[in-house]
Write a protein that holds these residues in place. Sequence first.
Motif, PDB file in Angstrom:
ATOM      1  N   ARG A 144       0.846  -1.191   0.000  1.00  0.00           N
ATOM      2  CA  ARG A 144       0.000   0.000   0.000  1.00  0.00           C
ATOM      3  C   ARG A 144       0.881   1.240   0.000  1.00  0.00           C
ATOM      4  NH1 ARG A 144      -4.601  -1.660   4.577  1.00  0.00           N
ATOM      5  NH2 ARG A 144      -4.996  -3.764   3.754  1.00  0.00           N
ATOM      6  N   GLY A 145       0.820   1.981  -1.093  1.00  0.00           N
ATOM      7  CA  GLY A 145       1.658   3.169  -1.172  1.00  0.00           C
ATOM      8  C   GLY A 145       1.453   3.926  -2.466  1.00  0.00           C
ATOM      9  N   ILE A 146       2.286   4.938  -2.682  1.00  0.00           N
ATOM     10  CA  ILE A 146       2.193   5.767  -3.875  1.00  0.00           C
ATOM     11  C   ILE A 146       2.466   4.914  -5.108  1.00  0.00           C
ATOM     12  CG2 ILE A 146       3.165   7.757  -5.086  1.00  0.00           C
ATOM     13  CD1 ILE A 146       1.452   8.437  -2.646  1.00  0.00           C
ATOM     14  N   TYR A 147       1.677   5.158  -6.153  1.00  0.00           N
ATOM     15  CA  TYR A 147       1.744   4.373  -7.393  1.00  0.00           C
ATOM     16  C   TYR A 147       1.772   5.342  -8.563  1.00  0.00           C
ATOM     17  CZ  TYR A 147       0.141   0.988 -10.972  1.00  0.00           C
ATOM     18  OH  TYR A 147       0.010   0.204 -12.082  1.00  0.00           O
ATOM     19  N   THR A 148       2.722   5.154  -9.471  1.00  0.00           N
ATOM     20  CA  THR A 148       2.840   6.083 -10.593  1.00  0.00           C
ATOM     21  C   THR A 148       3.437   5.399 -11.811  1.00  0.00           C
ATOM     22  OG1 THR A 148       3.722   8.250 -11.259  1.00  0.00           O
ATOM     23  CG2 THR A 148       5.110   6.914  -9.804  1.00  0.00           C
ATOM     24  N   TYR A 149       3.023   5.852 -12.983  1.00  0.00           N
ATOM     25  CA  TYR A 149       3.617   5.372 -14.233  1.00  0.00           C
ATOM     26  C   TYR A 149       3.384   6.428 -15.304  1.00  0.00           C
ATOM     27  CZ  TYR A 149      -1.285   3.995 -15.105  1.00  0.00           C
ATOM     28  OH  TYR A 149      -2.651   3.987 -15.228  1.00  0.00           O
ATOM     29  N   LEU A 150       4.122   6.309 -16.393  1.00  0.00           N
ATOM     30  CA  LEU A 150       3.905   7.193 -17.539  1.00  0.00           C
ATOM     31  C   LEU A 150       4.428   6.510 -18.793  1.00  0.00           C
ATOM     32  CD1 LEU A 150       6.908   8.647 -18.271  1.00  0.00           C
ATOM     33  CD2 LEU A 150       6.348   9.888 -16.193  1.00  0.00           C
ATOM     34  N   PHE A 151       4.119   7.113 -19.938  1.00  0.00           N
ATOM     35  CA  PHE A 151       4.489   6.543 -21.223  1.00  0.00           C
ATOM     36  C   PHE A 151       5.426   7.488 -21.972  1.00  0.00           C
ATOM     37  CE2 PHE A 151       0.679   4.423 -19.955  1.00  0.00           C
ATOM     38  CZ  PHE A 151       0.793   3.125 -20.439  1.00  0.00           C
ATOM     39  N   ASN A 152       6.425   6.872 -22.637  1.00  0.00           N
ATOM     40  CA  ASN A 152       7.349   7.650 -23.451  1.00  0.00           C
ATOM     41  C   ASN A 152       6.678   8.107 -24.749  1.00  0.00           C
ATOM     42  OD1 ASN A 152       9.861   5.462 -22.311  1.00  0.00           O
ATOM     43  ND2 ASN A 152       9.899   7.668 -21.942  1.00  0.00           N
ATOM     44  N   THR A 153       7.354   8.993 -25.450  1.00  0.00           N
ATOM     45  CA  THR A 153       6.816   9.529 -26.697  1.00  0.00           C
ATOM     46  C   THR A 153       6.495   8.425 -27.693  1.00  0.00           C
ATOM     47  OG1 THR A 153       8.132  11.535 -26.368  1.00  0.00           O
ATOM     48  CG2 THR A 153       7.248  11.169 -28.567  1.00  0.00           C
ATOM     49  N   ASP A 154       7.293   7.364 -27.742  1.00  0.00           N
ATOM     50  CA  ASP A 154       7.063   6.284 -28.705  1.00  0.00           C
ATOM     51  C   ASP A 154       6.011   5.278 -28.237  1.00  0.00           C
ATOM     52  OD1 ASP A 154       8.363   4.850 -26.732  1.00  0.00           O
ATOM     53  OD2 ASP A 154      10.091   4.309 -27.948  1.00  0.00           O
ATOM     54  N   GLY A 155       5.397   5.523 -27.070  1.00  0.00           N
ATOM     55  CA  GLY A 155       4.340   4.653 -26.580  1.00  0.00           C
ATOM     56  C   GLY A 155       4.795   3.590 -25.605  1.00  0.00           C
ATOM     57  N   SER A 156       6.109   3.422 -25.436  1.00  0.00           N
ATOM     58  CA  SER A 156       6.582   2.446 -24.456  1.00  0.00           C
ATOM     59  C   SER A 156       6.359   2.988 -23.054  1.00  0.00           C
ATOM     60  CB  SER A 156       8.065   2.140 -24.678  1.00  0.00           C
ATOM     61  OG  SER A 156       8.845   3.324 -24.573  1.00  0.00           O
TER      62      SER A 156
END
Length: 304
Positions: A144-156
């Motif tokens: 249980r904690g902070i959760y984060t993600y993102l996507f690069n310009t090429d979609g990866s």
Amino acid sequence: MHTFFNPNAPFPTWQQFLKRPDNVGLNVMQAKQKYLTEQTNYYRMMQPGPMNMTATAGAGSNAPEPFTNNFSMNFDGINDKIFVGESLNVSLGITEAISFSAWVKFPLNYNGGSNPRIATIIAEDDIGGTLRNFFFGFRGGSTRGIYTYLFNTDGSQVGSIHSSTTVNDNNWHHVVAAYDGTAGEDTFKLYIDGVNTDSTGSSSTGVRSTSTVGTIVGSVRDSSPIYPLMADLDELAVFDKGLTSEEVTTIYNGGVPGDISSLNPFLWYRFEEGSGTTVIDHGSGGNNGTIDGATYSTDLPESG
């Protein structure tokens, strides 16, 4: 009589003012009036030139605008949210590097709500196809904690972070996720209360910014919203750069929110309006928000 004015000390925050011995016993209206009076006199004294305690503050004053923190925003974990910008389906347009900063207070033992136990602080994510730019929030379950993600310009996808550092203890915490936009190890970092607790890398560069994905605080999607947030939130900011550890330390400020304008946030929701349905963006992007259900609170980071 209490001597307040000290040119070598900053003007106290609202909570610090209330704790001062000579203010014990004042009702809310009396305290606010006294606070505003002292605040005005303090900044008059700080102006260059001869001191003029009888002048009326107004147009032409050289006094800096004081930084005060009187309100946060409460989200009920059901359907509260804030739509960012004038359109529901337009992204922030950040494409090179990105960082998120927020003061947040989760309930004790909070587990993120219903399955999959994910709660949103801020996101551009329709959870499907290419309509996914970034997510910053909380995830429950066995960890249980902070959760984060993102996507690069090429979609990866840049590797996601799910921290085990405790934040669901009914106390205020400062949380930051910072991606510098480059490929390599440890380019995406998570900070909790000024400390770099978790890091991951990226195989590609930049930040995907699918333009038709709206930015929302407190949930994902503008229609049929999911991942609602149950928490108090304050001083939410997004930067179009990867914050350095020194800059994170500056924002954390020893556990008390302060003025971050010198760091040039792209989006900065202070939640100081106190009423109404519009949240003013104090960042450079000019993306005022529209409140949908969330309510103002006087529970503040420095008060517990």
